[in-house]
Motif scaffolding. Structure first.
Motif, short mmCIF file in Angstrom:
data_model
loop_
_atom_site.label_atom_id
_atom_site.label_comp_id
_atom_site.label_asym_id
_atom_site.label_seq_id
_atom_site.Cartn_x
_atom_site.Cartn_y
_atom_site.Cartn_z
N ILE A 163 0.62 -0.83 -0.48
CA ILE A 163 -0.07 0.06 -0.64
C ILE A 163 0.97 1.00 0.26
O ILE A 163 1.72 1.20 0.91
N THR A 164 0.48 1.92 -1.14
CA THR A 164 1.30 3.24 -1.45
C THR A 164 0.06 4.25 -0.74
O THR A 164 -0.67 4.49 -0.80
N THR A 165 0.84 5.83 -0.04
CA THR A 165 -0.74 6.32 0.73
C THR A 165 -0.98 7.28 -0.60
O THR A 165 -0.25 7.87 -1.37
N VAL A 166 -2.35 7.62 0.49
CA VAL A 166 -2.93 8.12 -1.43
C VAL A 166 -2.23 9.93 -1.70
O VAL A 166 -2.49 10.16 -2.65
N HIS A 167 -1.97 10.09 -0.59
CA HIS A 167 -1.54 10.86 -0.45
C HIS A 167 -0.15 11.53 -1.21
O HIS A 167 -0.03 13.17 -2.15
N THR A 168 0.13 10.11 -2.59
CA THR A 168 1.19 10.95 -3.44
C THR A 168 0.70 11.60 -4.30
O THR A 168 1.13 12.00 -4.95
N ARG A 169 -0.83 11.72 -4.52
CA ARG A 169 -1.14 12.40 -5.54
C ARG A 169 -1.17 13.76 -4.93
O ARG A 169 -1.15 14.61 -6.27
N HIS A 170 -1.04 14.07 -3.91
CA HIS A 170 -1.07 15.48 -3.37
C HIS A 170 0.61 15.88 -3.83
O HIS A 170 1.25 17.04 -3.53
N ILE A 171 1.82 14.99 -3.57
CA ILE A 171 2.97 15.97 -3.47
C ILE A 171 4.06 14.81 -4.06
O ILE A 171 5.12 14.93 -4.46
N VAL A 173 4.52 14.65 -8.29
CA VAL A 173 4.71 15.20 -9.73
C VAL A 173 3.51 14.46 -10.79
O VAL A 173 2.97 14.88 -11.32
N CYS A 174 4.53 13.17 -11.04
CA CYS A 174 3.28 12.44 -12.02
C CYS A 174 2.83 11.50 -11.56
O CYS A 174 3.12 10.33 -12.12
N ALA A 175 1.92 12.08 -10.71
CA ALA A 175 1.40 10.85 -9.97
C ALA A 175 -0.30 11.11 -10.78
O ALA A 175 -1.61 10.51 -10.02
N ASP A 176 -0.62 11.41 -11.19
CA ASP A 176 -2.16 12.63 -11.30
C ASP A 176 -2.65 11.52 -12.17
O ASP A 176 -4.21 11.62 -12.80
N LYS A 177 -2.25 10.69 -12.93
CA LYS A 177 -3.32 9.87 -13.71
C LYS A 177 -3.29 8.46 -13.42
O LYS A 177 -3.71 7.65 -14.43
N CYS A 457 10.77 27.02 -5.08
CA CYS A 457 10.63 25.52 -6.00
C CYS A 457 9.76 25.60 -6.01
O CYS A 457 8.13 25.93 -5.66
N ASP A 458 9.51 24.90 -7.08
CA ASP A 458 7.72 24.39 -8.40
C ASP A 458 6.96 23.69 -7.40
O ASP A 458 6.23 23.92 -7.11
N TYR A 459 7.53 22.95 -6.51
CA TYR A 459 7.00 21.67 -5.90
C TYR A 459 6.29 22.30 -4.67
O TYR A 459 4.80 22.24 -4.76
N VAL A 460 6.65 23.50 -4.30
CA VAL A 460 5.93 24.05 -2.92
C VAL A 460 4.82 25.11 -3.80
O VAL A 460 3.78 25.33 -3.60
N ALA A 461 5.56 26.00 -5.03
CA ALA A 461 4.70 27.13 -5.70
C ALA A 461 3.41 26.25 -6.51
O ALA A 461 2.21 27.45 -6.68
N ALA A 462 3.48 25.31 -6.53
CA ALA A 462 2.13 23.95 -6.50
C ALA A 462 1.30 23.68 -5.88
O ALA A 462 0.75 22.91 -5.85
N GLY A 463 1.80 24.41 -4.02
CA GLY A 463 1.06 23.72 -3.41
C GLY A 463 1.12 22.30 -2.41
O GLY A 463 -0.36 21.88 -2.23
N LYS A 464 1.57 21.63 -3.05
CA LYS A 464 2.59 20.51 -2.43
C LYS A 464 2.66 20.32 -1.39
O LYS A 464 2.77 20.81 -0.40
N ASP A 465 2.40 18.93 -0.85
CA ASP A 465 2.51 18.44 0.63
C ASP A 465 2.05 19.72 1.73
O ASP A 465 2.20 19.99 2.91
#
Length: 509
Positions: A163-171, A173-177, A457-465
């Protein structure tokens, strides 16, 4: 008459012999043993980190363990991607080759398996001689990997799910599909399937961690508390170091820190169809000679990385350490390494690119290794910032800046969302109340109606985590396309000599 008497005697002897054979094969009352070896969050650690770990060194420990124990199960709880240059440059091909060599029985995926396009992970799965056990992720309706594994070792039928955390969708970059199934529901479903197929022991490889980043976040502890029938959870994600296993709802929870620094080792005792005992310890991978054959496989990758990345960009007068007593300092408080990175972002935006920036900020989860004393190479810089993140500058109101730092104040200690900031910021956190007691930028209190510009960084700017908490009303956004690792290398090169220090820019009360 004597013939029939002798015949009956022979028949009885045969029957009794068969009964003895059957009993000795089943031996339902005998306790059987199995050794569990496990790793997690290896993060491309091909060579030792701070004199611990190393793939070839790990292989020696595993080989020696197998020589002493007939029945061994070897598993990994995910995040083998994103780390040292030798791994990053080859899409973790040396990591997969090493896992093949060591004979891993099962591996699940972590959130960092989605740092690169999905095609990279699918390619890694093709390279692997072991199954990727993934129970709660689907691509176009199909399980990404193998849903579960049942393997008999030493007469013990072991069922494994992942099992992988479902929060992977939010943290990531390439899990959106991808489609993620809720963790607790998946685990309950897998227990039913595995027990239904006769598993004596059920083991979950879970990339969840111990840190509850949001109220709805499912940690390994929460999963164990709400799902019956799991014997052992092999955990990853939070890089936690523990000295003894946790016991929650008749489930053992174990984890092995990060970067291959430790291998978790547990002895399972099974009687009938039930786990009756479990002894566990973390084994430091230190002092083991590298496995010669594996080292020969890994050496070409290391040499390629070295030839390209051995350019010295500056000199560190002392070590910029990431860890103190096995604790990642940047995830708890101000750190000299965090100061260096955040200052570099602010400098590059203003001095290098002539953009307006009032301060720099970086999530500590993006900082993955320390810097040694002496000459600093590009390879070592890339190990600090291994992700393909780029520098962005965003504008926001003072009110939103306050909201952003209020979010950071609420972050659980040890979580990668905790931020490191440039010297323009002075912030005081009340950890107990999870509040900001004081906040100033450029030596002045933050004004709600003013616009402030943040180099990040783009990670923070994208609202991740969780960073969307203060970034809902961005007034300006500039993507510079400059890799953070290149920004840090340029900054060190400009400075020439760097010395680790903290100056009180972050205070935690």
């Amino acid at each position: 008459m004597m013939f029939f008497a002798r015949f009956r005697v022979l028949v009885w002897i045969a029957v009794l012999s068969l009964a003895v054979v059957v009993y000795s094969c089943d031996e339902p009352g005998k306790e059987r043993e199995l050794i569990l070896l496990h790793t997690n969050d290896s993060h491309g650690s091909i060579v030792p980190v701070d004199s611990m770990g190393g793939m070839a060194e790990r292989a020696t420990f595993i080989r020696e363990t197998r020589e002493k124990n007939k029945h061994v199960l070897l598993v990994d709880a995910g995040d083998f991607n994103t780390g040292q240059a030798a791994s990053n440059m080859a899409d973790a091909h040396p990591d997969i080759a090493a896992y093949n060599y060591m004979g891993y029985d099962a591996v699940t995926v972590g959130n960092h398996e989605f740092d690169k396009p999905l095609e990279v992970l699918l390619k890694q799965m093709e390279w692997a001689d072991f199954p990727f056990v993934v129970s709660n992720i689907r691509q176009k309706g199909k399980i990404l990997g193998q849903e579960y594994l049942i393997k008999e070792i030493g007469g013990i039928k072991v069922g494994v799910f992942g099992i992988t955390t479902v929060h992977t969708r939010h943290i990531s970059v390439c899990a959106d599909k991808l489609d993620f199934e809720e963790e607790i529901h998946t685990a309950a479903r897998m227990v039913k399937v595995l027990r239904g197929q006769g598993a004596d022991v059920v083991i979950g490889l879970v990339h969840l961690g111990f840190t509850e980043t949001t109220p709805d976040y499912v940690t390994s502890r929460k999963l164990a508390s709400q799902v019956d029938g799991i014997d052992i959870l092999v955990d990853g994600h939070s890089h936690s170091y523990i000295e003894k296993p946790e016991w929650v709802n008749r489930t053992w929870i174990v984890t092995a820190n990060q970067s291959g620094r430790y291998v978790g080792m547990g002895k399972l005792r099974v009687k009938g169809h039930r786990l009756t005992g479990f002894d566990w310890k973390p084994v430091p991978i230190k002092g083991y000679a590298p496995d010669t054959m594996l080292w020969r496989q890994l050496e070409p990758y290391i040499e390629v990385a070295h030839s390209d990345l051995q350019t010295v960009v500056g000199l560190a007068t002392k070590e910029f350490a990431l860890y103190e007593r096995d604790e990642n300092v940047a995830r708890y408080r101000e750190s000299s390494l965090g100061n260096l990175v955040a200052d570099a972002l602010k400098w590059k935006a203003t001095e290098g690119l002539h953009l307006k920036a009032d301060f720099g900020l970086v999530n500590s989860g993006g900082i993955r290794a320390g810097l040694p004393a002496g000459g600093i190479t590009r390879e070592e810089v890339l190990s600090v910032l291994p992700f393909a993140n780029v520098l962005e500058v965003i504008g926001m109101s003072g009110a939103d800046v306050r909201r952003l730092f209020t979010f950071i104040a609420s972050v659980t200690p040890g979580n990668g969302a905790f931020a490191q900031v440039s010297g323009d910021v002075h912030v005081v956190y009340d950890r107990q109340a999870r509040q900001v007691k004081a906040l100033s930028i450029g030596g002045k209190p933050v004004v709600d109606t003013m616009i402030y510009y943040m180099a990040t960084c783009d990670y923070v700017a994208a609202g991740k985590d969780g960073y969307e908490a203060g970034l809902g009303n961005i007034t300006y956004r500039e993507n510079t396309s400059r890799l953070l690792s290149d920004v840090l290398a340029d900054y060190i090169q400009m400075k020439g000599r760097i010395t680790p220090y903290t100056d009180g820019r972050i205070e935690v009360k």
